[in-house]
Write an enzyme that holds these catalytic residues in place. Structure first.
Site, PDB file in Angstrom:
ATOM      1  N   ASN A  32       0.632  -0.788  -0.250  1.00  0.00           N
ATOM      2  CA  ASN A  32       0.142   0.058   0.121  1.00  0.00           C
ATOM      3  C   ASN A  32       0.787   1.259  -0.357  1.00  0.00           C
ATOM      4  OD1 ASN A  32       0.792  -0.064   2.773  1.00  0.00           O
ATOM      5  ND2 ASN A  32      -0.708  -0.150   3.403  1.00  0.00           N
ATOM      6  N   SER A 124      12.593 -10.612  14.135  1.00  0.00           N
ATOM      7  CA  SER A 124      13.730  -9.459  14.019  1.00  0.00           C
ATOM      8  C   SER A 124      13.994 -10.347  15.270  1.00  0.00           C
ATOM      9  CB  SER A 124      13.048  -8.235  14.740  1.00  0.00           C
ATOM     10  OG  SER A 124      13.351  -7.464  14.990  1.00  0.00           O
ATOM     11  N   THR A 126      14.941  -8.577  17.793  1.00  0.00           N
ATOM     12  CA  THR A 126      14.389  -7.669  18.559  1.00  0.00           C
ATOM     13  C   THR A 126      13.475  -8.524  19.394  1.00  0.00           C
ATOM     14  OG1 THR A 126      13.485  -5.407  19.155  1.00  0.00           O
ATOM     15  CG2 THR A 126      12.211  -6.904  17.716  1.00  0.00           C
ATOM     16  N   TYR A 149       6.457  -2.127  18.602  1.00  0.00           N
ATOM     17  CA  TYR A 149       6.555  -3.056  16.457  1.00  0.00           C
ATOM     18  C   TYR A 149       7.535  -4.613  17.935  1.00  0.00           C
ATOM     19  CZ  TYR A 149      10.167  -4.262  14.149  1.00  0.00           C
ATOM     20  OH  TYR A 149      11.253  -4.977  12.725  1.00  0.00           O
ATOM     21  N   LYS A 153       5.872  -8.030  16.165  1.00  0.00           N
ATOM     22  CA  LYS A 153       6.885  -9.331  15.942  1.00  0.00           C
ATOM     23  C   LYS A 153       7.004 -10.906  16.020  1.00  0.00           C
ATOM     24  CE  LYS A 153       8.200  -7.281  12.715  1.00  0.00           C
ATOM     25  NZ  LYS A 153       8.014  -7.546  11.574  1.00  0.00           N
TER      26      LYS A 153
HETATM   27  P1  NAD Z   1       9.910  -1.551   4.663  1.00  0.00           P
HETATM   28  O1  NAD Z   1       8.706  -0.239   5.813  1.00  0.00           O
HETATM   29  O2  NAD Z   1      10.696  -0.383   3.382  1.00  0.00           O
HETATM   30  O3  NAD Z   1       9.206  -2.539   3.631  1.00  0.00           O
HETATM   31  C1  NAD Z   1       7.352  -2.645   4.325  1.00  0.00           C
HETATM   32  C2  NAD Z   1       6.632  -2.328   3.450  1.00  0.00           C
HETATM   33  O4  NAD Z   1       5.389  -3.100   3.940  1.00  0.00           O
HETATM   34  C3  NAD Z   1       6.250  -0.897   2.932  1.00  0.00           C
HETATM   35  O5  NAD Z   1       6.624  -1.359   1.275  1.00  0.00           O
HETATM   36  C4  NAD Z   1       5.122  -0.571   3.350  1.00  0.00           C
HETATM   37  O6  NAD Z   1       5.024   0.394   2.541  1.00  0.00           O
HETATM   38  C5  NAD Z   1       4.387  -2.065   3.851  1.00  0.00           C
HETATM   39  N1  NAD Z   1       3.206  -2.090   3.960  1.00  0.00           N
HETATM   40  C6  NAD Z   1       3.318  -1.881   5.455  1.00  0.00           C
HETATM   41  N2  NAD Z   1       1.891  -2.151   5.785  1.00  0.00           N
HETATM   42  C7  NAD Z   1       1.077  -2.478   5.006  1.00  0.00           C
HETATM   43  C8  NAD Z   1      -0.373  -2.797   4.638  1.00  0.00           C
HETATM   44  N3  NAD Z   1      -0.683  -2.473   5.628  1.00  0.00           N
HETATM   45  N4  NAD Z   1      -0.398  -3.616   3.588  1.00  0.00           N
HETATM   46  C9  NAD Z   1       0.246  -3.022   2.151  1.00  0.00           C
HETATM   47  N5  NAD Z   1       1.688  -3.081   2.231  1.00  0.00           N
HETATM   48  C10 NAD Z   1       1.660  -2.536   3.682  1.00  0.00           C
HETATM   49  O7  NAD Z   1      10.612  -2.053   5.874  1.00  0.00           O
HETATM   50  P2  NAD Z   1      11.860  -3.216   5.560  1.00  0.00           P
HETATM   51  O8  NAD Z   1      13.112  -2.721   6.148  1.00  0.00           O
HETATM   52  O9  NAD Z   1      11.545  -4.133   3.757  1.00  0.00           O
HETATM   53  O10 NAD Z   1      11.103  -4.539   6.602  1.00  0.00           O
HETATM   54  C11 NAD Z   1      10.646  -5.791   5.937  1.00  0.00           C
HETATM   55  C12 NAD Z   1      10.326  -6.010   7.235  1.00  0.00           C
HETATM   56  O11 NAD Z   1      10.852  -6.351   7.917  1.00  0.00           O
HETATM   57  C13 NAD Z   1       8.614  -5.634   7.914  1.00  0.00           C
HETATM   58  O12 NAD Z   1       7.766  -5.829   8.706  1.00  0.00           O
HETATM   59  C14 NAD Z   1      10.500  -5.099   9.101  1.00  0.00           C
HETATM   60  O13 NAD Z   1       9.314  -5.061  10.609  1.00  0.00           O
HETATM   61  C15 NAD Z   1      11.019  -6.367   8.804  1.00  0.00           C
HETATM   62  N6  NAD Z   1      12.646  -5.985   9.793  1.00  0.00           N
HETATM   63  C16 NAD Z   1      13.648  -5.560   9.533  1.00  0.00           C
HETATM   64  C17 NAD Z   1      14.152  -4.683   9.927  1.00  0.00           C
HETATM   65  C18 NAD Z   1      14.936  -3.984   9.516  1.00  0.00           C
HETATM   66  O14 NAD Z   1      16.130  -2.764   9.690  1.00  0.00           O
HETATM   67  N7  NAD Z   1      14.959  -3.280   8.422  1.00  0.00           N
HETATM   68  C19 NAD Z   1      14.482  -5.575  11.043  1.00  0.00           C
HETATM   69  C20 NAD Z   1      13.909  -6.517  11.323  1.00  0.00           C
HETATM   70  C21 NAD Z   1      12.799  -6.882  10.830  1.00  0.00           C
HETATM   71  C1  UD1 Z   2      16.748  -1.223  16.237  1.00  0.00           C
HETATM   72  C2  UD1 Z   2      15.576  -1.911  16.602  1.00  0.00           C
HETATM   73  C3  UD1 Z   2      15.142  -3.102  16.497  1.00  0.00           C
HETATM   74  C4  UD1 Z   2      15.132  -2.869  14.967  1.00  0.00           C
HETATM   75  C5  UD1 Z   2      16.262  -2.951  14.146  1.00  0.00           C
HETATM   76  C6  UD1 Z   2      16.343  -2.243  12.587  1.00  0.00           C
HETATM   77  C7  UD1 Z   2      16.364  -0.479  18.563  1.00  0.00           C
HETATM   78  C8  UD1 Z   2      16.292   0.201  21.043  1.00  0.00           C
HETATM   79  N1  UD1 Z   2      15.963  -1.410  18.276  1.00  0.00           N
HETATM   80  O1  UD1 Z   2      17.974  -1.953  16.254  1.00  0.00           O
HETATM   81  O2  UD1 Z   2      13.729  -3.308  17.427  1.00  0.00           O
HETATM   82  O3  UD1 Z   2      14.958  -4.563  14.218  1.00  0.00           O
HETATM   83  O4  UD1 Z   2      16.880  -1.670  14.349  1.00  0.00           O
HETATM   84  O5  UD1 Z   2      14.912  -1.567  12.990  1.00  0.00           O
HETATM   85  O6  UD1 Z   2      15.887   0.970  18.292  1.00  0.00           O
HETATM   86  N2  UD1 Z   2      23.624   4.473  16.778  1.00  0.00           N
HETATM   87  C9  UD1 Z   2      24.098   5.395  16.748  1.00  0.00           C
HETATM   88  N3  UD1 Z   2      24.205   7.236  16.444  1.00  0.00           N
HETATM   89  C10 UD1 Z   2      22.963   7.059  15.540  1.00  0.00           C
HETATM   90  C11 UD1 Z   2      21.515   5.598  15.814  1.00  0.00           C
HETATM   91  C12 UD1 Z   2      22.040   3.817  16.326  1.00  0.00           C
HETATM   92  O7  UD1 Z   2      25.209   5.360  17.786  1.00  0.00           O
HETATM   93  O8  UD1 Z   2      22.375   7.689  15.184  1.00  0.00           O
HETATM   94  C13 UD1 Z   2      23.992   2.826  17.322  1.00  0.00           C
HETATM   95  C14 UD1 Z   2      22.992   2.698  18.567  1.00  0.00           C
HETATM   96  O9  UD1 Z   2      23.005   3.129  19.404  1.00  0.00           O
HETATM   97  C15 UD1 Z   2      23.786   0.453  18.197  1.00  0.00           C
HETATM   98  C16 UD1 Z   2      24.193   0.914  16.829  1.00  0.00           C
HETATM   99  O10 UD1 Z   2      24.280   2.040  16.088  1.00  0.00           O
HETATM  100  O11 UD1 Z   2      24.483   0.730  19.330  1.00  0.00           O
HETATM  101  C17 UD1 Z   2      23.042   0.152  15.902  1.00  0.00           C
HETATM  102  O12 UD1 Z   2      21.599   1.017  16.225  1.00  0.00           O
HETATM  103  P1  UD1 Z   2      20.604   0.588  15.294  1.00  0.00           P
HETATM  104  O13 UD1 Z   2      20.561   0.817  13.404  1.00  0.00           O
HETATM  105  O14 UD1 Z   2      19.507   1.804  14.761  1.00  0.00           O
HETATM  106  O15 UD1 Z   2      19.899  -0.891  15.290  1.00  0.00           O
HETATM  107  P2  UD1 Z   2      19.798  -1.587  16.422  1.00  0.00           P
HETATM  108  O16 UD1 Z   2      19.391  -0.746  17.868  1.00  0.00           O
HETATM  109  O17 UD1 Z   2      20.141  -2.143  16.478  1.00  0.00           O
END
Ligand code: NAD
Ligand code: UD1
Length: 338
Positions: A32, A124, A126, A149, A153
């Site tokens: 979406n 994740s 997390t 968040y 998950k």
């Molecule tokens: P992203 O936001 O780039 O991608 C998520 C996509 O889902 C987006 O394109 C958004 O428009 C779509 N979306 C959200 N709600 C929707 C709905 N109700 N209907 C249709 N589309 C919808 O995020 P990403 O980084 O690509 O992450 C993908 C998945 O992986 C997510 O579930 C995220 O929570 C999970 N994840 C991401 C990370 C990370 O660091 N990027 C880490 C752990 C888990």
């Molecule tokens: C975060 C989320 C986690 C999520 C993941 C991916 C938190 C507490 N955790 O993980 O739940 O799954 O992102 O979306 O938010 N840092 C800096 N300066 C910055 C940003 C980050 O020093 O401006 C440091 C942080 O303190 C950490 C590391 O960089 O030590 C990574 O941070 P980040 O990229 O936000 O990921 P996580 O905290 O591991």
């Protein structure tokens, strides 16, 4: 296989779409665009050289989703769709629970009604909570999450496990990602956060191109090699390849499996910054700031299960992640909307 990617226009979904095509699969996207845009899909089409079927719809809209399943005989689903900003989830918990849980429930119902029983879910690291020991292994009991968040998950994992318990003919793979960064080496697709980035690498990328003037390093007094936080950064293309293998794995079995996708190595904030500076020939001014509430000192994956079950290991280096991120950022200074 014909595979539905919910949220397939997003950061991880778009890279997975490329890898699925290159492995001979047929991905179909539903998104979406709440946190992405159709330009990402156009870019994927440029990389793979053909059109990708794509529906603009909310996964919570059961009628729309049912129509997509009526029009396509899917072999499996990869469920990326979800809201993912930790801080925003604390400020807007109801929106996060509503979006992430409802989209999963609707998807599962529609899958069941259409006899599609294979799903790979974006979970994740997390969900482990703040474990006292590293590396994180899939059999460690969760210590609870620190924000809504994370709880979405956790709850979605339980919903999918419950469905397998109720109907053992389902095949569920819960992929627990560590810290995905990087971009496709073409420079065409990458991470395009709206507003001020929350995560480290997108922030570094914006400092590198002068959009932000410095990086705040959240704490330099952790018990780590240089005092800064240590994480398991994984290249998004390696992560995407893990999904291709997870789909094959899900097709060959039933039941529910949890699998970490991480490299197994920790990298500190300052190591990432210095590597970025070195490989790209840029300076990232840093200011040491207080610790960010909720952060832990160290986490990284035990990736043994991914190797044993999927035959997957991360191949790309921190240098690759820094180089590819910078290439995407410099070629798309305003992201996809530029
Ligand atoms: P992203 O936001 O780039 O991608 C998520 C996509 O889902 C987006 O394109 C958004 O428009 C779509 N979306 C959200 N709600 C929707 C709905 N109700 N209907 C249709 N589309 C919808 O995020 P990403 O980084 O690509 O992450 C993908 C998945 O992986 C997510 O579930 C995220 O929570 C999970 N994840 C991401 C990370 C990370 O660091 N990027 C880490 C752990 C888990
Ligand atoms: C975060 C989320 C986690 C999520 C993941 C991916 C938190 C507490 N955790 O993980 O739940 O799954 O992102 O979306 O938010 N840092 C800096 N300066 C910055 C940003 C980050 O020093 O401006 C440091 C942080 O303190 C950490 C590391 O960089 O030590 C990574 O941070 P980040 O990229 O936000 O990921 P996580 O905290 O591991």
């Amino acid at each position: 296989m014909k595979i539905l990617l919910t949220g397939g226009a997003g950061f991880i979904g778009s890279h997975t779409c490329v890898e699925l095509c290159q492995a001979g699969h047929e991905p179909v996207i539903v998104d979406n665009y709440v946190n992405s845009c159709s330009e990402a899909v156009r870019r994927v089409e440029r990389i793979v050289g053909h059109a990708i079927p794509c529906y603009e719809a909310d996964v919570r809209n059961k009628e729309a989703l049912s129509r997509i399943f009526d029009e396509n005989a899917f072999d499996a689903v990869i469920h990326f769709a979800g809201l993912k900003a930790v801080g925003e989830s604390v400020a807007q918990p109801l929106r996060y629970y509503r979006n992430n849980l409802d989209s999963t429930l609707t998807l599962m119902e529609v899958m069941q009604e259409h006899g599609v029983r294979r799903i790979v879910f974006s979970s994740s690291a997390t969900v482990y909570g703040n474990q006292p020991v590293v590396p994180y292994r899939e059999d460690m009991p969760s210590l609870g999450c620190t924000n809504p968040y994370g709880w979405t998950k956790f709850m979605i994992e339980k919903i999918l496990e419950g469905q397998v318990n109720a109907d053992p003919s389902w095949s569920v793979v819960l992929l627990r990602y560590f810290n995905p960064i990087g971009a496709h080496e073409s420079g065409l697709i990458g991470e395009d956060p709206s507003g001020l980035p929350n995560n480290l690498m997108p922030y570094i990328a914006k400092v590198a191109v002068g959009e932000l003037d410095h990086l705040n390093v959240f704490g330099n007094d952790y018990p780590t090699k240089d005092g800064t936080g240590v994480r398991d950064y994984i290249h998004v293309v390696d992560l995407a390849k893990g999904h291709v293998l997870a789909c094959g794995y899900a097709a060959g079995r039933t039941g529910c499996e949890i699998i970490n996708l991480g490299t197994g190595s920790g990298c500190s904030v300052l190591e990432l910054v210095h590597t970025f500076e070195r490989v790209n020939g840029v300076r990232i001014p840093c200011v040491i700031a207080p610790r960010r509430p909720g952060d832990i000192a160290v986490n990284y994956a035990d990736p043994t299960r991914a190797r044993e079950l999927l035959g997957w290991t991360a191949e790309k280096t921190i240098e690759d992640m820094c180089r590819d991120t910078y290439r995407f950022q410099t070629r798309n200074p305003k992201g996809y909307r530029g």
